[in-house]
Design a protein around this motif. Structure first.
Motif, PDB file in Angstrom:
ATOM      1  N   LEU A 159      58.608 -14.698  74.762  1.00  0.00           N
ATOM      2  CA  LEU A 159      58.341 -15.674  74.970  1.00  0.00           C
ATOM      3  C   LEU A 159      57.520 -16.815  75.120  1.00  0.00           C
ATOM      4  N   ALA A 160      57.048 -16.923  74.061  1.00  0.00           N
ATOM      5  CA  ALA A 160      57.532 -18.626  72.974  1.00  0.00           C
ATOM      6  C   ALA A 160      58.669 -19.376  73.438  1.00  0.00           C
ATOM      7  N   LEU A 161      59.875 -18.699  73.082  1.00  0.00           N
ATOM      8  CA  LEU A 161      61.141 -18.851  73.680  1.00  0.00           C
ATOM      9  C   LEU A 161      61.483 -19.503  74.601  1.00  0.00           C
ATOM     10  N   ASP A 162      60.867 -18.259  75.893  1.00  0.00           N
ATOM     11  CA  ASP A 162      60.549 -19.044  77.371  1.00  0.00           C
ATOM     12  C   ASP A 162      59.524 -20.411  77.523  1.00  0.00           C
ATOM     13  N   CYS A 163      59.267 -20.557  76.745  1.00  0.00           N
ATOM     14  CA  CYS A 163      58.319 -22.066  76.832  1.00  0.00           C
ATOM     15  C   CYS A 163      58.494 -22.888  76.179  1.00  0.00           C
ATOM     16  N   GLY A 164      59.672 -22.566  76.278  1.00  0.00           N
ATOM     17  CA  GLY A 164      59.784 -23.964  74.786  1.00  0.00           C
ATOM     18  C   GLY A 164      60.107 -24.115  74.038  1.00  0.00           C
ATOM     19  N   ALA A 165      59.454 -23.014  73.100  1.00  0.00           N
ATOM     20  CA  ALA A 165      58.700 -23.524  71.678  1.00  0.00           C
ATOM     21  C   ALA A 165      60.129 -23.072  70.896  1.00  0.00           C
ATOM     22  N   ARG A 166      59.431 -22.913  69.264  1.00  0.00           N
ATOM     23  CA  ARG A 166      60.601 -22.654  67.997  1.00  0.00           C
ATOM     24  C   ARG A 166      59.536 -21.542  67.887  1.00  0.00           C
ATOM     25  N   VAL A 167      60.195 -20.431  67.175  1.00  0.00           N
ATOM     26  CA  VAL A 167      59.375 -19.204  66.947  1.00  0.00           C
ATOM     27  C   VAL A 167      59.432 -19.267  65.318  1.00  0.00           C
ATOM     28  N   VAL A 168      57.879 -19.053  64.466  1.00  0.00           N
ATOM     29  CA  VAL A 168      57.886 -18.912  62.730  1.00  0.00           C
ATOM     30  C   VAL A 168      57.778 -17.082  63.042  1.00  0.00           C
ATOM     31  N   PRO A 169      58.093 -16.601  61.880  1.00  0.00           N
ATOM     32  CA  PRO A 169      57.827 -15.131  62.079  1.00  0.00           C
ATOM     33  C   PRO A 169      57.386 -15.517  60.264  1.00  0.00           C
ATOM     34  N   ALA A 170      55.823 -14.670  60.363  1.00  0.00           N
ATOM     35  CA  ALA A 170      54.705 -14.570  59.494  1.00  0.00           C
ATOM     36  C   ALA A 170      53.500 -13.954  59.129  1.00  0.00           C
ATOM     37  N   SER A 171      53.115 -13.182  58.828  1.00  0.00           N
ATOM     38  CA  SER A 171      52.174 -12.498  58.273  1.00  0.00           C
ATOM     39  C   SER A 171      51.343 -13.037  58.773  1.00  0.00           C
ATOM     40  N   PRO A 172      49.963 -12.683  59.002  1.00  0.00           N
ATOM     41  CA  PRO A 172      48.580 -13.036  59.248  1.00  0.00           C
ATOM     42  C   PRO A 172      47.500 -14.079  58.512  1.00  0.00           C
ATOM     43  N   ALA A 173      48.130 -12.758  56.896  1.00  0.00           N
ATOM     44  CA  ALA A 173      47.373 -13.986  55.961  1.00  0.00           C
ATOM     45  C   ALA A 173      48.073 -15.042  55.343  1.00  0.00           C
ATOM     46  N   GLU A 174      49.658 -15.082  55.720  1.00  0.00           N
ATOM     47  CA  GLU A 174      49.824 -15.730  55.165  1.00  0.00           C
ATOM     48  C   GLU A 174      49.804 -17.316  56.278  1.00  0.00           C
ATOM     49  N   HIS A 175      50.193 -16.922  57.481  1.00  0.00           N
ATOM     50  CA  HIS A 175      49.228 -17.986  58.554  1.00  0.00           C
ATOM     51  C   HIS A 175      48.557 -18.927  58.317  1.00  0.00           C
ATOM     52  N   ASP A 176      46.902 -17.902  58.637  1.00  0.00           N
ATOM     53  CA  ASP A 176      45.757 -18.311  57.808  1.00  0.00           C
ATOM     54  C   ASP A 176      45.764 -19.354  56.463  1.00  0.00           C
ATOM     55  N   ALA A 177      46.152 -18.898  55.784  1.00  0.00           N
ATOM     56  CA  ALA A 177      46.334 -19.838  54.562  1.00  0.00           C
ATOM     57  C   ALA A 177      47.220 -21.281  54.598  1.00  0.00           C
ATOM     58  N   ALA A 178      47.860 -21.595  55.804  1.00  0.00           N
ATOM     59  CA  ALA A 178      48.617 -22.215  55.632  1.00  0.00           C
ATOM     60  C   ALA A 178      48.391 -22.812  56.872  1.00  0.00           C
ATOM     61  N   VAL A 179      47.421 -22.915  57.810  1.00  0.00           N
ATOM     62  CA  VAL A 179      46.915 -23.837  59.158  1.00  0.00           C
ATOM     63  C   VAL A 179      45.570 -23.565  58.414  1.00  0.00           C
ATOM     64  N   ALA A 180      45.148 -23.272  57.930  1.00  0.00           N
ATOM     65  CA  ALA A 180      43.684 -23.887  56.671  1.00  0.00           C
ATOM     66  C   ALA A 180      44.368 -25.550  56.491  1.00  0.00           C
ATOM     67  N   ARG A 181      44.958 -24.872  56.132  1.00  0.00           N
ATOM     68  CA  ARG A 181      45.589 -27.201  54.964  1.00  0.00           C
ATOM     69  C   ARG A 181      46.344 -27.699  56.075  1.00  0.00           C
ATOM     70  N   VAL A 182      47.568 -27.342  56.476  1.00  0.00           N
ATOM     71  CA  VAL A 182      47.943 -27.953  57.372  1.00  0.00           C
ATOM     72  C   VAL A 182      47.018 -28.654  59.005  1.00  0.00           C
ATOM     73  N   SER A 183      45.788 -27.646  59.367  1.00  0.00           N
ATOM     74  CA  SER A 183      45.556 -28.033  61.413  1.00  0.00           C
ATOM     75  C   SER A 183      43.800 -27.674  60.476  1.00  0.00           C
ATOM     76  N   HIS A 184      43.408 -27.150  60.158  1.00  0.00           N
ATOM     77  CA  HIS A 184      41.303 -27.030  59.976  1.00  0.00           C
ATOM     78  C   HIS A 184      41.550 -27.521  59.264  1.00  0.00           C
ATOM     79  N   LEU A 185      42.040 -27.989  58.081  1.00  0.00           N
ATOM     80  CA  LEU A 185      41.004 -28.907  57.351  1.00  0.00           C
ATOM     81  C   LEU A 185      41.202 -30.391  57.815  1.00  0.00           C
ATOM     82  N   PRO A 186      42.540 -30.351  58.375  1.00  0.00           N
ATOM     83  CA  PRO A 186      42.922 -31.531  59.004  1.00  0.00           C
ATOM     84  C   PRO A 186      41.179 -32.071  60.293  1.00  0.00           C
ATOM     85  N   HIS A 187      41.251 -31.331  60.943  1.00  0.00           N
ATOM     86  CA  HIS A 187      39.803 -31.427  61.947  1.00  0.00           C
ATOM     87  C   HIS A 187      39.051 -31.341  60.817  1.00  0.00           C
ATOM     88  N   LEU A 188      37.949 -30.813  59.602  1.00  0.00           N
ATOM     89  CA  LEU A 188      37.136 -31.233  58.872  1.00  0.00           C
ATOM     90  C   LEU A 188      37.304 -32.624  58.223  1.00  0.00           C
TER      91      LEU A 188
END
Length: 336
Positions: A159-188
């Motif tokens: 589905l992600a590929l059909d929507c035009g994206a590139r897929v990043v496989p990751a564990s849920p915990a590693e994903h959450d740790a990464a987006v805390a730094r590059v997505s959630h922290l920037p909002h704060l």
């Protein structure tokens, strides 16, 4: 192509519905927002009147169900999934993954689930803010834990590929740790920066230029959506905040004692270069046979190492990774 049922038609869910239809998939959606439902219908998309109806059709059509709802609503909708489509193919587009994985195990344990989070969006919300092109060229995490089946991961990734994206496989915990730094922290930080700038009064507002606009853009998002995202990733965000406060403290100490911010600025300048690969460099390609027993483990290793899956065909996943650029120590940060 597998049909798609989207629960929630705001910015991201509405864009998933549009992009799925653009790719040629049969697709329908539902939403509790009367305004979003009316706008989607006016644009020619099929919107069912209730979550129950949408899920019952998904059960009949063996569709992929996409949860495009805020984190606080996930548990309630998963209980509906368990009643009306208990073995559905299931993914989500929620910005925090570990709590969703935990909720699926608790409330819809028979669902064929793989989590997802597209790294795309705007500072606006609702159906009208979305587009079929939102995910073109974007990254889309598709998560893997010990309960993820290979077929479930493949359906979410397709589905992600059909929507035009590139897929990043990751564990849920590693994903959450990464987006805390590059997505959630920037909002704060954007919220704090906007407040500090606002305290500067009319002159500061009149002098605010591109750096201030760019640094505060994301906090124009609906604060309730930002709260759900950031508070839902509390533990990882606290780690990122501790790191941030330590670095800010060191910068303040250096400025107060020596008058120099050289170490802070050069460290940040070099780190930022690593986030944007050298476009002229040829990507390194890796193929993973999906019938291999270690396929999911290998895909997760590639994703967490910075690779992106760009195709799934003939039982093989193809991942690409561009070499990081070499920082130029002679460069200095630009000023406005």
């Amino acid at each position: 192509m597998r049909a798609v049922c989207v629960i929630g038609l705001g910015l991201i869910g509405g864009s998933v519905l549009r992009a799925a239809v653009r790719s040629g998939r049969p697709a329908w959606g539902t939403t509790t927002s009367a305004a979003d439902a009316a706008a989607a219908r006016a644009a020619g998309y099929e919107v069912l009147s209730s979550t129950e109806q949408a899920l019952e059709r998904a059960e009949e059509r063996d569709a992929l169900v996409v949860l495009a709802i805020p984190l606080p609503a996930v548990g309630t909708v998963l209980r509906q999934v368990n009643r009306h489509a208990p073995t559905a193919w299931l993914t989500d587009v929620v910005s925090v993954q570990q709590p969703v994985h935990d909720s699926v195990r608790e409330s819809a344990p028979a669902a064929r689930y793989a989590g997802g989070h597209p790294m795309a969006g705007t500072d606006r919300s609702g159906w009208e803010a979305g587009s079929a092109e939102l995910f073109d060229g974007a990254l889309w995490a598709v998560t893997i834990d010990d309960n993820t089946g290979l077929d479930s991961w493949r359906e979410a990734a397709l589905l992600a590929l059909d929507c035009g994206a590139r897929v990043v496989p990751a564990s849920p915990a590693e994903h959450d740790a990464a987006v805390a730094r590059v997505s959630h922290l920037p909002h704060l930080l954007a919220a704090v920066l906007a407040s500090v700038g606002g305290d500067g009064g009319a002159l500061a507002e009149s002098l605010a230029a591109g750096s201030f606009r760019d640094g505060t853009r994301v906090i124009a998002t609906d604060p309730d959506l930002v709260r759900a995202m950031t508070e839902g990733n509390r533990a990882a965000l606290l780690d990122a905040l501790d790191d941030t406060l330590g670095r800010l403290g060191a910068a303040r100490g250096a400025l107060a004692s020596t008058g120099s911010l050289n170490a802070t600025l050069r460290s940040g300048h070099q780190a930022r270069a690593g986030f944007y690969p050298a476009e002229r460099a040829e990507p390194v390609r890796t193929s993973v046979r999906l019938d291999a027993g270690h396929a999911l483990r290998r895909l997760r290793e590639l994703g967490e190492g910075g690779a992106h899956v760009v195709s799934l065909a003939e039982g093989t996943a193809v991942a690409e990774q561009r070499p990081a650029p070499v920082a130029n120590d002679a460069e200095t940060p630009s000023e406005e």
